[in-house]
Design a protein around this motif. Structure first.
Motif, PDB file in Angstrom:
ATOM      1  N   GLY A 131      -4.894   2.389 -17.045  1.00  0.00           N
ATOM      2  CA  GLY A 131      -3.917   3.373 -16.604  1.00  0.00           C
ATOM      3  C   GLY A 131      -4.482   4.341 -15.571  1.00  0.00           C
ATOM      4  N   ALA A 132      -5.714   4.779 -15.752  1.00  0.00           N
ATOM      5  CA  ALA A 132      -6.282   5.772 -14.838  1.00  0.00           C
ATOM      6  C   ALA A 132      -6.419   5.188 -13.433  1.00  0.00           C
ATOM      7  CB  ALA A 132      -7.634   6.251 -15.354  1.00  0.00           C
ATOM      8  N   VAL A 133      -6.877   3.951 -13.336  1.00  0.00           N
ATOM      9  CA  VAL A 133      -7.055   3.317 -12.021  1.00  0.00           C
ATOM     10  C   VAL A 133      -5.696   3.090 -11.364  1.00  0.00           C
ATOM     11  CG1 VAL A 133      -7.765   1.169 -10.897  1.00  0.00           C
ATOM     12  CG2 VAL A 133      -9.319   2.343 -12.456  1.00  0.00           C
ATOM     13  N   ALA A 151     -12.732  -3.902  -9.320  1.00  0.00           N
ATOM     14  CA  ALA A 151     -13.476  -4.822 -10.183  1.00  0.00           C
ATOM     15  C   ALA A 151     -13.222  -4.457 -11.637  1.00  0.00           C
ATOM     16  CB  ALA A 151     -14.969  -4.742  -9.872  1.00  0.00           C
ATOM     17  N   ASN A 152     -12.969  -5.481 -12.433  1.00  0.00           N
ATOM     18  CA  ASN A 152     -12.679  -5.205 -13.852  1.00  0.00           C
ATOM     19  C   ASN A 152     -13.227  -6.313 -14.734  1.00  0.00           C
ATOM     20  OD1 ASN A 152     -11.445  -3.484 -15.797  1.00  0.00           O
ATOM     21  ND2 ASN A 152      -9.810  -5.002 -16.083  1.00  0.00           N
ATOM     22  N   ARG A 153     -13.494  -5.941 -16.013  1.00  0.00           N
ATOM     23  CA  ARG A 153     -13.975  -6.911 -17.007  1.00  0.00           C
ATOM     24  C   ARG A 153     -12.943  -8.030 -17.148  1.00  0.00           C
ATOM     25  NH1 ARG A 153     -15.014  -4.159 -22.734  1.00  0.00           N
ATOM     26  NH2 ARG A 153     -12.750  -3.922 -22.576  1.00  0.00           N
ATOM     27  N   THR A 154     -11.681  -7.657 -17.327  1.00  0.00           N
ATOM     28  CA  THR A 154     -10.606  -8.657 -17.350  1.00  0.00           C
ATOM     29  C   THR A 154     -10.086  -8.794 -15.920  1.00  0.00           C
ATOM     30  OG1 THR A 154     -10.051  -7.788 -19.531  1.00  0.00           O
ATOM     31  CG2 THR A 154      -8.437  -9.279 -18.534  1.00  0.00           C
ATOM     32  N   VAL A 155     -10.521  -9.847 -15.233  1.00  0.00           N
ATOM     33  CA  VAL A 155     -10.266  -9.946 -13.788  1.00  0.00           C
ATOM     34  C   VAL A 155      -8.771 -10.017 -13.482  1.00  0.00           C
ATOM     35  CG1 VAL A 155     -10.829 -11.210 -11.671  1.00  0.00           C
ATOM     36  CG2 VAL A 155     -12.486 -11.099 -13.522  1.00  0.00           C
ATOM     37  N   SER A 156      -8.000 -10.656 -14.382  1.00  0.00           N
ATOM     38  CA  SER A 156      -6.563 -10.822 -14.102  1.00  0.00           C
ATOM     39  C   SER A 156      -5.870  -9.462 -13.942  1.00  0.00           C
ATOM     40  CB  SER A 156      -5.899 -11.639 -15.209  1.00  0.00           C
ATOM     41  OG  SER A 156      -6.073 -10.980 -16.446  1.00  0.00           O
ATOM     42  N   LYS A 157      -6.351  -8.454 -14.676  1.00  0.00           N
ATOM     43  CA  LYS A 157      -5.724  -7.120 -14.555  1.00  0.00           C
ATOM     44  C   LYS A 157      -6.015  -6.512 -13.180  1.00  0.00           C
ATOM     45  CE  LYS A 157      -6.332  -5.300 -19.133  1.00  0.00           C
ATOM     46  NZ  LYS A 157      -6.673  -4.021 -19.735  1.00  0.00           N
ATOM     47  N   ALA A 158      -7.227  -6.749 -12.672  1.00  0.00           N
ATOM     48  CA  ALA A 158      -7.569  -6.258 -11.326  1.00  0.00           C
ATOM     49  C   ALA A 158      -6.706  -6.989 -10.292  1.00  0.00           C
ATOM     50  CB  ALA A 158      -9.053  -6.483 -11.049  1.00  0.00           C
ATOM     51  N   GLY A 196     -21.268   4.683 -23.859  1.00  0.00           N
ATOM     52  CA  GLY A 196     -22.636   4.692 -23.316  1.00  0.00           C
ATOM     53  C   GLY A 196     -22.983   3.390 -22.625  1.00  0.00           C
ATOM     54  N   GLU A 197     -21.944   2.649 -22.170  1.00  0.00           N
ATOM     55  CA  GLU A 197     -22.198   1.345 -21.531  1.00  0.00           C
ATOM     56  C   GLU A 197     -21.972   1.411 -20.022  1.00  0.00           C
ATOM     57  OE1 GLU A 197     -19.814  -1.584 -23.497  1.00  0.00           O
ATOM     58  OE2 GLU A 197     -20.669  -1.065 -25.447  1.00  0.00           O
ATOM     59  N   LEU A 198     -22.555   0.415 -19.336  1.00  0.00           N
ATOM     60  CA  LEU A 198     -22.430   0.324 -17.881  1.00  0.00           C
ATOM     61  C   LEU A 198     -21.659  -0.921 -17.495  1.00  0.00           C
ATOM     62  CD1 LEU A 198     -26.058   0.934 -16.586  1.00  0.00           C
ATOM     63  CD2 LEU A 198     -24.035   2.236 -15.928  1.00  0.00           C
TER      64      LEU A 198
END
Ligand code: NDP
Length: 274
Positions: A131-133, A151-158, A196-198
């Motif tokens: 939502g923020a993006v 760029a996103n972990r779930t590429v389809s959302k990007a 705390g993740e990157l």
């Protein structure tokens, strides 16, 4: 009579919005009081209706209700329509509810005004596709950057976001590991920092003039901004300024008066150090 506003969410006790808005009211002489409103997870709509019936003039909306607010509104500003999420509700003179999204304007103002970051012609990497993006894409594209890679972990959302905003500028989608090239500005709009993740992006995305912006903020530098410093980023910024600027924009939507933000930001930073 004193006008009543609130921030509605669940949980909500931790919210800094009452401190920010009550400081704005004092500074501008606007006769209003702003409080927190805890809505049941299954009755956001009922809670909002009761607040408005009892004289409420407007609301900020936070997690997890930004999409509920989008559906509830009678009318939407263009930026709320694009964002498909709402963080500001305003009761109009005819009793209807107008919805807006001030997150993107807040981010752009924090970057360009408070931190003198020029976005025009720049290469921007936007991490996350939640939502923020979605909320910040239109205001960022209005600054006419050279291009935005999401760029996103779930590429389809990007990919969906890149498609939805393709008419506004040059925009493409990627997985984290596949991001190519380096960027002038990297914005972390994931919630990875909360854990705390990157996001696992290549170190080559940072060059010596890169600015990084983490939408998250806290008592210490976020893991993302620490990582960026280690890679040689020129400047790192956290999301406290975005929080205060989106509030100032909402205050303007409600009251037609733009408050000064610098002192409020400073007092929140001092509070964090204590
Ligand atoms: P959403 O839940 O809508 O989206 C979360 C995003 O983060 C998704 O893209 C998700 O990827 C990604 N993500 C979550 N965990 C990880 C992880 N461990 N590694 C990599 N990616 C991850 O959240 P929002 O978009 O509403 O908020 C995102 C952040 O922005 C939050 O930290 C929030 O506090 C901050 N924020 C700050 C504001 C401010 O004023 N400063 C205003 C609004 C938000 P996937 O799609 O794969 O699940």
């Amino acid at each position: 009579m004193t006008d009543l506003y609130a921030v509605v969410g669940n949980p909500i006790a931790h919210s800094k919005s009452p401190d920010i808005h009550n400081a704005f009211a004092e500074q501008t002489g606007e006769d209003l009081f702003y409080k927190t409103l805890l809505a049941p997870l299954d009755d956001f709509e009922g809670e909002v209706a009761r607040f408005l019936e009892h004289g409420g003039s407007g609301l900020n909306v936070t997690v997890p209700f930004k999409e509920n607010a989008f559906r509830l509104a009678d009318s939407l500003t263009a930026r709320a329509q694009r964002a498909q999420a709402v963080n500001t509700l305003k009761k109009m003179p005819d009793g209807t509810l107008q919805a807006d999204n001030t997150d993107g304007a807040g981010l752009v103002r924090d970057l360009t005004v408070n931190h003198s970051v020029n976005l025009t012609g720049k290469r921007i990497l936007l991490l996350g596709a939640g939502g923020a993006v979605r909320g910040v894409l239109q205001p960022l594209l209005e600054q006419d950057p050279a291009g935005i890679v999401i760029a996103n972990r779930t590429v389809s959302k990007a990919e969906t976001l890149a498609k939805d905003f393709a008419d506004l500028g040059r925009i493409s989608a990627s997985g984290f590991a596949e991001v190519e090239g380096s960027f002038d500005l990297i914005i972390n709009g994931t919630s990875a920092s909360l854990a705390g993740e990157l996001p696992p992006i290549p170190v080559s995305v940072v060059h010596q003039n890169t600015t990084t912006y983490d939408m998250m903020y806290g008592n210490q530098k976020t893991v993302f901004n620490l990582w960026a410093e280690e890679q040689g980023a020129q400047k790192t910024i956290d999301g406290l300024g975005m929080l205060v600027e989106q509030a100032a924009e909402a205050f303007y939507v409600w009251r037609g008066v733009r408050p000064q933000t610098a002192r409020v930001m400073q007092s929140l930073r001092n509070e964090r150090r204590r």
